[in-house]
Design an enzyme around this catalytic site. Structure first.
Site, short mmCIF file in Angstrom:
data_model
loop_
_atom_site.label_atom_id
_atom_site.label_comp_id
_atom_site.label_asym_id
_atom_site.label_seq_id
_atom_site.Cartn_x
_atom_site.Cartn_y
_atom_site.Cartn_z
N ASP A 63 -115.32 26.66 -13.00
CA ASP A 63 -116.15 25.54 -13.22
C ASP A 63 -115.79 24.60 -14.15
O ASP A 63 -114.89 25.16 -15.17
CB ASP A 63 -117.78 26.12 -13.53
N ARG A 91 -128.06 30.55 2.68
CA ARG A 91 -128.00 31.01 1.17
C ARG A 91 -128.24 29.90 0.26
O ARG A 91 -127.96 28.77 0.31
CB ARG A 91 -126.75 31.72 0.97
N HIS A 147 -112.59 29.36 -7.47
CA HIS A 147 -112.39 28.27 -8.42
C HIS A 147 -113.09 28.81 -9.72
O HIS A 147 -113.45 29.53 -10.11
CB HIS A 147 -113.14 26.82 -7.73
N HIS A 182 -114.48 32.37 -9.68
CA HIS A 182 -115.32 32.95 -8.84
C HIS A 182 -115.31 32.38 -7.53
O HIS A 182 -114.67 31.43 -7.35
CB HIS A 182 -116.77 33.09 -9.52
#
Length: 254
Positions: free
Chosen positions: A135, A204, A133, A190
């Protein structure tokens, strides 16, 4: 989960408070990401100072975690100050005054988003921690994770693993800045992949800060980013809030 769900505000499109698993997905991938997160927005101690109370909503704080409010607001303010410095450098590179962005983000609908990617006990068909995707916002400042998984797409089409260096903040360009600059500054593609081996069985955490324009700012292509060889891709301007609403629908939050 029952406690966290008390802080989910579905009517806000996830703008504040808790968003659980199975909700957000990438624009081009209907399979939800394997994550949960919390949203902290701009805080107005005096509600009368809020120029857009219907958009810049009040924050929602958990009673169970002492210090959560102060820690989130301190980090929000520090990253917003850093974001102004980054945008000052960008504006000068674009041939604009050093403070060109300042009055376009001073009431921005910016978001601090602590994210938890849970341990992966077993595979989920087609699901990753965060699918490919870009941002939505202007720039993203990321307090990165020590755990592997984050990758960015390089210009040659190859995915590059990104490891957080202690004491550093990663910066991504978002779709709003890409649109403003007519793709002179491209949005960073990313993802967060599911790691192999023992790392998959560990949680995470990462904490991105999504810096946004003021909701009423009109995203209109900068004249200096238009030329005969780079025609205007976006001849019709759009406000930052309209742009945000479009994208929130596309990723399942609205």
């Amino acid at each position: 989960p029952e406690t966290r769900s008390r802080y989910h505000l579905p009517a806000t499109g996830g703008a504040r408070g808790y968003t659980g698993f199975g909700v957000e997905h990438a624009r081009d991938n209907p399979v939800p990401d394997l994550k949960e997160f919390w949203h902290t927005g701009r805080e107005y101690e005096n509600p009368e100072d809020n120029p857009m109370p219907d958009i810049l909503l009040p924050n929602f704080w958990p009673e169970e975690v002492p210090g959560f409010r102060r820690a989130n607001l301190d980090l929000f303010e520090a990253l917003e100050a850093m974001g102004r410095k980054v945008l000052s450098a960008i504006s000068q590179d674009l041939g604009l005054p050093w403070d060109w962005f300042d009055d376009k983000i001073d009431h921005g609908n910016s978001i601090l988003r602590p994210i938890h990617y849970p341990p992966l006990e077993k595979p989920v068909d087609g699901a990753v921690r965060a699918a490919r995707h870009e941002d939505i916002n202007v720039i993203t400042l990321l307090v990165g994770s020590d755990e592997p998984g984050l990758e960015i797409l390089g210009r040659e089409g190859r995915w590059i693993p990104v490891s957080a260096i202690p004491g550093t903040v990663l910066v991504n360009i978002g779709d709003m800045l890409q649109r403003l600059t007519n793709h002179v500054l491209p949005s960073t593609t990313h993802r967060v992949v599911n790691p192999p081996g023992g790392a998959a069985r560990r949680s995470r955490y990462s904490v991105p800060f999504f810096l946004h324009f003021n909701p009423d700012f009109e995203i209109r292509t900068l004249p200096g980013c238009i030329s005969d060889t780079r025609p205007d891709r976006y001849p019709r301007p759009i406000t930052a809030h309209q742009f945000l609403l479009q994208r929130l629908k596309e990723i399942g939050l609205k």
